[in-house]
Scaffold this motif. Structure first.
Motif, PDB file in Angstrom:
ATOM      1  N   SER A   1      -3.033   6.269  -0.021  1.00 36.34           N
ATOM      2  CA  SER A   1      -3.829   5.559  -1.018  1.00 36.34           C
ATOM      3  C   SER A   1      -4.742   4.557  -0.321  1.00 36.34           C
ATOM      4  O   SER A   1      -4.374   3.980   0.693  1.00 36.34           O
ATOM      5  N   GLY A   2      -5.906   4.335  -0.880  1.00 34.77           N
ATOM      6  CA  GLY A   2      -6.832   3.362  -0.332  1.00 34.77           C
ATOM      7  C   GLY A   2      -6.787   2.041  -1.066  1.00 34.77           C
ATOM      8  O   GLY A   2      -7.692   1.229  -0.933  1.00 34.77           O
ATOM      9  N   PHE A   3      -5.746   1.810  -1.847  1.00 33.07           N
ATOM     10  CA  PHE A   3      -5.651   0.594  -2.638  1.00 33.07           C
ATOM     11  C   PHE A   3      -4.458  -0.256  -2.219  1.00 33.07           C
ATOM     12  O   PHE A   3      -3.480   0.256  -1.680  1.00 33.07           O
ATOM     13  N   TYR A   4      -4.569  -1.534  -2.500  1.00 33.98           N
ATOM     14  CA  TYR A   4      -3.512  -2.487  -2.192  1.00 33.98           C
ATOM     15  C   TYR A   4      -3.136  -3.250  -3.456  1.00 33.98           C
ATOM     16  O   TYR A   4      -3.993  -3.540  -4.279  1.00 33.98           O
TER      17      TYR A   4
ATOM     18  N   THR B   1       0.857  -1.176   0.000  1.00 31.57           N
ATOM     19  CA  THR B   1       0.000   0.000   0.000  1.00 31.57           C
ATOM     20  C   THR B   1       0.900   1.235   0.000  1.00 31.57           C
ATOM     21  O   THR B   1       2.009   1.209   0.514  1.00 31.57           O
TER      22      THR B   1
ATOM     23  N   GLN C   1       4.122  -0.824   3.589  1.00 30.46           N
ATOM     24  CA  GLN C   1       3.621   0.502   3.244  1.00 30.46           C
ATOM     25  C   GLN C   1       4.767   1.357   2.743  1.00 30.46           C
ATOM     26  O   GLN C   1       5.761   1.564   3.435  1.00 30.46           O
TER      27      GLN C   1
ATOM     28  N   ARG D   1      -9.397  -2.881  -2.882  1.00 28.09           N
ATOM     29  CA  ARG D   1      -9.873  -1.741  -2.090  1.00 28.09           C
ATOM     30  C   ARG D   1      -9.731  -1.958  -0.579  1.00 28.09           C
ATOM     31  O   ARG D   1      -9.799  -1.007   0.179  1.00 28.09           O
ATOM     32  N   SER D   2      -9.569  -3.210  -0.154  1.00 31.47           N
ATOM     33  CA  SER D   2      -9.438  -3.472   1.281  1.00 31.47           C
ATOM     34  C   SER D   2      -8.566  -4.701   1.509  1.00 31.47           C
ATOM     35  O   SER D   2      -8.381  -5.527   0.613  1.00 31.47           O
TER      36      SER D   2
END
Length: 100
Positions: free
Chosen positions: A26-29, A22, A74, A53-54
């Motif tokens: 950002s909200g993406f993986y 991640t 991260q 998305r999660s």
């Protein structure tokens, strides 16, 4: 690497590392596999990087592929700004083990 390829690879080889990546803000993986030769393979769908998305979505897909362990990594933009390389292979400082 397509998800179906990951499933086959995981059944025949256990010497690899899965990273769930991640980026700060950002909200993406994304999912990356590194094999014993040090080659990195992004998880793709129709030759485009898969974005999740999660973490729950990541867990679901990796479990379907037969994966039970990964590392959450991260990327922090400050590392690039100060000229520091990525350090996510340092086990205690930059990645968190995920078991599912």
């Amino acid at each position: 690497m397509e998800l179906s390829e990951l499933e086959v690879f995981a059944r025949h080889d256990d010497s690899f590392e899965i990273r769930v990546i991640t980026h700060a803000g950002s909200g993406f993986y994304q999912v990356e596999l590194e094999d014993v030769e040090g080659q990195r393979h992004m998880l793709t769908n129709r030759d485009k990087p898969m974005l999740f998305r999660s973490l729950d979505d990541v867990y679901l897909e990796l479990k379907r592929a037969g994966i039970h362990r990964a590392y959450l990594v991260q990327y922090v933009p400050q590392d690039e700004m100060i000229g520091s390389g990525t350090h996510y292979q340092a086990p205690l400082t930059s990645r968190m083990p995920l078991v599912f």
